[in-house]
Design a protein around this motif. Sequence first.
Motif, mmCIF file in Angstrom:
data_model
loop_
_atom_site.group_PDB
_atom_site.id
_atom_site.type_symbol
_atom_site.label_atom_id
_atom_site.label_comp_id
_atom_site.label_asym_id
_atom_site.label_seq_id
_atom_site.Cartn_x
_atom_site.Cartn_y
_atom_site.Cartn_z
ATOM 1 N N ARG A 206 1.261 9.915 -9.040
ATOM 2 C CA ARG A 206 -0.086 9.359 -9.119
ATOM 3 C C ARG A 206 -0.234 8.293 -8.039
ATOM 4 O O ARG A 206 0.753 7.868 -7.438
ATOM 5 C CB ARG A 206 -0.354 8.736 -10.490
ATOM 6 C CG ARG A 206 -0.099 9.654 -11.678
ATOM 7 C CD ARG A 206 -0.531 8.973 -12.982
ATOM 8 N NE ARG A 206 0.083 7.665 -13.127
ATOM 9 C CZ ARG A 206 1.267 7.447 -13.700
ATOM 10 N NH1 ARG A 206 1.973 8.451 -14.174
ATOM 11 N NH2 ARG A 206 1.752 6.213 -13.786
ATOM 12 N N GLU A 207 -1.450 7.833 -7.849
ATOM 13 C CA GLU A 207 -1.688 6.831 -6.815
ATOM 14 C C GLU A 207 -1.456 5.409 -7.311
ATOM 15 O O GLU A 207 -1.639 4.468 -6.544
ATOM 16 C CB GLU A 207 -3.090 6.997 -6.238
ATOM 17 C CG GLU A 207 -3.235 8.313 -5.475
ATOM 18 C CD GLU A 207 -4.461 8.371 -4.601
ATOM 19 O OE1 GLU A 207 -5.342 7.506 -4.756
ATOM 20 O OE2 GLU A 207 -4.538 9.290 -3.749
ATOM 21 N N ASP A 208 -1.058 5.243 -8.574
ATOM 22 C CA ASP A 208 -0.718 3.909 -9.068
ATOM 23 C C ASP A 208 0.797 3.726 -9.200
ATOM 24 O O ASP A 208 1.259 2.756 -9.796
ATOM 25 C CB ASP A 208 -1.400 3.626 -10.408
ATOM 26 C CG ASP A 208 -0.994 4.607 -11.498
ATOM 27 O OD1 ASP A 208 -0.452 5.687 -11.157
ATOM 28 O OD2 ASP A 208 -1.214 4.302 -12.688
ATOM 29 N N VAL A 209 1.574 4.665 -8.638
ATOM 30 C CA VAL A 209 3.032 4.544 -8.623
ATOM 31 C C VAL A 209 3.512 4.744 -7.188
ATOM 32 O O VAL A 209 2.747 5.122 -6.300
ATOM 33 C CB VAL A 209 3.719 5.567 -9.560
ATOM 34 C CG1 VAL A 209 3.234 5.402 -10.985
ATOM 35 C CG2 VAL A 209 3.492 6.993 -9.064
ATOM 36 N N ASP B 219 0.805 -1.224 0.000
ATOM 37 C CA ASP B 219 0.000 0.000 0.000
ATOM 38 C C ASP B 219 0.838 1.272 0.000
ATOM 39 O O ASP B 219 0.284 2.374 0.043
ATOM 40 C CB ASP B 219 -0.926 0.014 1.229
ATOM 41 C CG ASP B 219 -1.902 -1.155 1.238
ATOM 42 O OD1 ASP B 219 -2.402 -1.510 0.154
ATOM 43 O OD2 ASP B 219 -2.148 -1.715 2.325
ATOM 44 N N ARG C 44 2.595 4.412 -1.129
ATOM 45 C CA ARG C 44 2.507 5.333 -2.263
ATOM 46 C C ARG C 44 3.572 6.428 -2.188
ATOM 47 O O ARG C 44 3.824 7.112 -3.173
ATOM 48 C CB ARG C 44 1.119 5.978 -2.303
ATOM 49 C CG ARG C 44 -0.003 4.963 -2.522
ATOM 50 C CD ARG C 44 0.096 4.320 -3.900
ATOM 51 N NE ARG C 44 -0.907 3.278 -4.087
ATOM 52 C CZ ARG C 44 -0.703 1.979 -3.842
ATOM 53 N NH1 ARG C 44 0.485 1.563 -3.401
ATOM 54 N NH2 ARG C 44 -1.654 1.099 -4.045
ATOM 55 N N GLN D 201 8.378 -4.120 -6.908
ATOM 56 C CA GLN D 201 7.487 -2.969 -7.029
ATOM 57 C C GLN D 201 8.263 -1.690 -7.298
ATOM 58 O O GLN D 201 7.876 -0.872 -8.147
ATOM 59 C CB GLN D 201 6.658 -2.807 -5.756
ATOM 60 C CG GLN D 201 5.533 -3.802 -5.602
ATOM 61 C CD GLN D 201 4.684 -3.484 -4.381
ATOM 62 O OE1 GLN D 201 5.191 -3.095 -3.328
ATOM 63 N NE2 GLN D 201 3.393 -3.641 -4.511
ATOM 64 N N LYS E 93 7.536 0.594 -10.387
ATOM 65 C CA LYS E 93 6.564 1.653 -10.119
ATOM 66 C C LYS E 93 7.154 2.959 -9.606
ATOM 67 O O LYS E 93 6.441 3.951 -9.522
ATOM 68 C CB LYS E 93 5.534 1.170 -9.085
ATOM 69 C CG LYS E 93 4.625 0.051 -9.566
ATOM 70 C CD LYS E 93 3.590 -0.276 -8.500
ATOM 71 C CE LYS E 93 2.608 -1.329 -8.970
ATOM 72 N NZ LYS E 93 1.575 -1.610 -7.935
#
Length: 226
Positions: A115-118, A38, A40, A66, A70
Motif C-alpha cells: 500500500r502507499e502508507d507502508v 517519501d 514507498r 520508519q 512501516k
Amino acid sequence: MNKLVSFLLMAKVKLLAHLFYRGRVNWLSQEKEESLNDVRLLVFLNHTSLFEPLFIRFAPWRFVWQVAHKVVVPGADITLERPMTGRILKVLLPGCIPITRQQDESWQHFLSHVREDVITAILPEGRMKRRNGLDKDGNPMSVRGGVADILSRLKSGKILFVYSGGLHHVQVPGQRWPKLFKTLRVNMEMLDIADYKAALNQQGEGSFKARVVKDMNHRLQHCVPE
C-alpha cells in the motif's frame, strides 16, 4: 510492541555496524536523504549475505524508525523456518511475509500488503550470490519480476535503490560468523515512482514487467560499487 522491539534491535545493529565496520556511501541521484520520508519502495540489489542488515549503518535514525514501523518485505519461507536465522529476521522485520519459490498464492498474499502508507522492500534477485558469482545451483544471477508487480500497485512516492558492494569479504553464505573491521560499500539512488514508470512505458518494447526486469538487470550490472 513488536515494532518497538524491531526498532531497538535495528538500533543495536546500527550501533554495532558503526563500531566494527567502516562505511562508504555514494549517491547517484541529486535527491538524497531529504526525500526519505517519501520512500514507498526500497529495492536492494546484489544480495550476497544474510548479514546485509549491517547496511542499516547508512540509514538516518528517522528512517530506521520508519522501517521498523512501516516496512513489508517478502522472505523465503525456507529461510524464515531456520531456528536461529528465521527467529532473528522475524524480530528484526515484523513485516516480513513468507513466500515460497513457487508460483502460488503466497506471492499474491504478500502483494495484498503493498500500500502507499507502508514501505515495501524487496531483494529482487530472489536468491544469494555465492563467491563464484553464481547462485547456489550454479546459475547466473539475474532479477525476477517481483518489482513490476509491486510498482503496479503504487502511483506516487519515491523508489530508493540500494546497490550493495557485496559482503563476501565480511561473510560468505554458509559461513557462521562475520569478519570484523571491513569496509561496507554502497551506492544509493532516489527516483520518483511516477516518473520511473512513465519512462519505462515510453520504451514501447515488451510488457511492463519485461521492461522493469531489463532495467533492474542493467542496474545490477552497472550501478553496484566496484
